[in-house]
Design an enzyme around this catalytic site. Structure first.
Site, mmCIF file in Angstrom:
data_model
loop_
_atom_site.group_PDB
_atom_site.id
_atom_site.type_symbol
_atom_site.label_atom_id
_atom_site.label_comp_id
_atom_site.label_asym_id
_atom_site.label_seq_id
_atom_site.Cartn_x
_atom_site.Cartn_y
_atom_site.Cartn_z
ATOM 1 N N HIS A 1 -11.443 82.187 59.532
ATOM 2 C CA HIS A 1 -10.154 82.434 60.190
ATOM 3 C C HIS A 1 -9.006 82.683 59.210
ATOM 4 O O HIS A 1 -7.847 82.362 59.515
ATOM 5 C CB HIS A 1 -9.798 81.263 61.121
ATOM 6 C CG HIS A 1 -8.948 81.698 62.287
ATOM 7 N ND1 HIS A 1 -8.425 80.830 63.219
ATOM 8 C CD2 HIS A 1 -8.504 82.929 62.671
ATOM 9 C CE1 HIS A 1 -7.722 81.479 64.112
ATOM 10 N NE2 HIS A 1 -7.750 82.770 63.798
ATOM 11 N N CYS B 1 -4.591 76.745 63.574
ATOM 12 C CA CYS B 1 -5.797 76.945 62.758
ATOM 13 C C CYS B 1 -5.533 77.650 61.439
ATOM 14 O O CYS B 1 -5.836 77.121 60.364
ATOM 15 C CB CYS B 1 -6.827 77.763 63.545
ATOM 16 S SG CYS B 1 -7.258 77.091 65.155
#
Length: 540
Positions: free
Chosen positions: A134, A73
């Site tokens: 993130h 990610c």
């Protein structure tokens, strides 16, 4: 490390006939989390219902050789936003843990990095990120927001700054469980050996250990264990929170209607910007575990909770596309759909339910550079520019979105072999499986990998499943190809500038003074302003 040749600079040549009215199109970017390319109907799935996402394929272009810049990610999203490999910005990990786990980490996307959101913002675009970030929050204090989306070109942010983990949802297990058990066992064994050794040496008179020293030893060990247990017990409150711009509005977040809330926020943003160009980046937390689905979607799919979450995300895409139609913006809006990387094939719940996605024919999954880890959906729609049901077979990367939406220009490459070389590969466990099930995820580090000299070489145009490595006997130009790739690696390595590693252990450690908190530590940072603000949402 892998090298993929060739890479297109731009996804598709934009017609010179585009008139002034749409010379600065609206941009809507959808990014799923942990979605497998084999999960979508437009990529061959016949049992999942994704009509709205599939409609993008029918009305526009499907990229058949589309890859993510990284199989995890954090580095993938950093590369997507900047158009640069994550190693150049310090967003590539040099140890086992390759993503941010804690909201109070000091690492993140450096302020000097230029995102496409920054460039579009400078050109008069209104910009918004709805969903998952993130890429860090703070650097030196709990409110400096140096890594925050608003510091990287977004005018508006509504979403989760870190990640959706199993630990965020009670009853869904923990991503830390196996590691804690392993390290706790090792620590206790080491302590036991040390104490027994001290006792023996003390008994035979070689050394004298005051009882006070042993007391301090046990006290320090107990404090460390206590702090760790308290932290992980309260992980959900400390790390799983919802933000609007710089404010925490729900800590921990409530999963109920979360996707509907993301959807409504996206629709409101479109409604506020109908008379000026805008960039809307919708980064879903689905279908990453912990899995969730609203009441209207639970139990409706053929693939358990994963399928329910997928179908709710598809519904959301449809709602946002419908909003574009309502405001008569379809003709002047470029829409793109992708995933941050491949499906997490090792995700299985405690009761045995498969909770990871499907990568189709492709080997491996999330955290690996096999095609299952990096081959992702790539769908583009822009009426009048992309012909309906177009398939683009040239190799593309989701990093190509950066130059595409900034310049809206490019060229396709002639048809040729697509060479891919592996200098090392993860060790699957069990050996005949398609992932690292013993460790829950593959670690491209140390003893977890096998190095290859010469590198493994594949021709993806003929072997997309990566089953048959080429040899000098099966590929007459084997040594020439390897030489070109190795020279490219050498040139790339020489071009790298040493930058601070944002994913160093020091940067990733939890730091109490960086902890975002909407109440107080005495309340374990609990609040729920969001429920009061959104008492009623439209029915799905």
């Amino acid at each position: 490390m892998m090298i993929l040749l060739p890479v297109m600079l731009y996804l598709w040549p934009v017609s010179n006939a585009i008139n002034e009215r749409i010379s600065k199109p609206n941009i809507v970017l959808f990014m799923a989390d942990d979605l497998g390319i084999g999960d979508l109907g437009c990529y061959g799935n016949t049992t999942s219902r994704t009509p709205n996402i599939d409609k993008l394929s029918k009305e526009g272009a499907t990229l058949t050789q589309h890859i993510a810049a990284a199989p995890l990610c954090t580095p993938s999203r950093a590369s997507f936003l900047t158009g640069r490999y994550s190693v150049r910005s310090g967003m590539a990990s040099l140890h086992k843990v390759g993503v941010f786990l804690f909201s109070a980490s000091s690492g993140g996307l450096p302020m000097e990095e230029i995102t496409f959101a920054k460039l579009l913002q400078q050109r008069g675009y209104s910009t918004a990120l709805i969903g998952k970030w993130h890429l860090g929050i703070n650097c030196n204090s709990s409110d400096d927001f140096c890594h925050h989306p608003l510091n990287h070109g977004f005018d508006y942010f509504y979403g989760v700054p870190v990640n959706n983990l199993r630990d965020c949802k009670p009853g869904h297990g923990s991503v830390f469980g196996a590691g804690l058990k392993m390290h706790t066992r090792a620590a206790l064994q080491s302590m036991g050996i040390a104490l027994i050794s001290l006792a023996v040496l003390n008994y035979i008179g070689l050394i004298r250990v005051p009882r006070r020293v042993l007391g301090y030893f046990f006290l320090i060990a107990a404090v460390i264990v206590g702090v760790l247990l308290l932290f992980f017990y309260n992980f959900r409150n400390l790390n799983c929170f919802l933000m609007r711009n710089h404010s925490i509005i729900q800590q921990p977040w409530n999963y109920e209607n979360l996707t509907q809330r993301f959807t409504e926020e996206a629709k409101r943003f479109i409604g506020r910007n109908t008379n000026a160009p805008f960039l809307l980046f919708v980064a879903y937390t689905q279908v990453h575990t912990a899995l969730y689905a609203s009441q209207a979607f639970r139990g409706k799919s053929k693939h358990g909770l994963y399928g329910d979450a997928l179908e709710e995300m598809d519904w959301s895409v449809g709602q946002i596309l419908h909003a574009l139609d309502q405001w008569h913006l379809r003709e002047q809006t470029l829409v793109y759909f992708t995933s941050d990387h491949g499906a997490h094939v090792e995700e299985i719940s405690a009761n045995g339910e498969v909770q990871g996605g499907y990568n189709g024919i492709y080997k491996g999954g999330k955290s690996t550079s096999w095609e299952g880890g990096i081959r992702v959906p790539g769908l583009l729609r822009w009426p009048g520019v992309f012909k309906p049901s177009t398939h683009i077979d040239e190799p593309t990367s989701n990093m190509d979105i950066f130059p595409t939406i900034v310049k809206l220009a490019g060229a396709s490459l002639p048809s040729k072999s697509i060479w891919k070389a592996f200098f090392f590969t993860p060790n699957f466990s069990p050996e005949d499986s398609n992932g690292c099930h013993d460790d829950h995820v593959c670690f491209c580090y140390g003893k977890s990998v096998t190095y290859h000299d010469p590198p493994l070489l594949f021709d993806l145009s003929k072997d997309p499943e990566e089953k048959n490595p080429l040899t000098p006997e099966t590929e007459s130009h084997f040594h020439e190809i390897i030489q070109v790739i190795q020279q490219a690696v050498s040139n790339h390595s020489k071009s790298l500038v040493v930058v601070p590693n944002q994913l160093s252990l020091e940067n990733m450690l939890w730091k109490p003074w960086l902890q975002p908190c909407c109440s107080s530590f005495l309340q374990f940072c609990y609040c729920d302003h969001e429920s009061r603000e959104n008492k009623k949402l439209p029915e799905a």
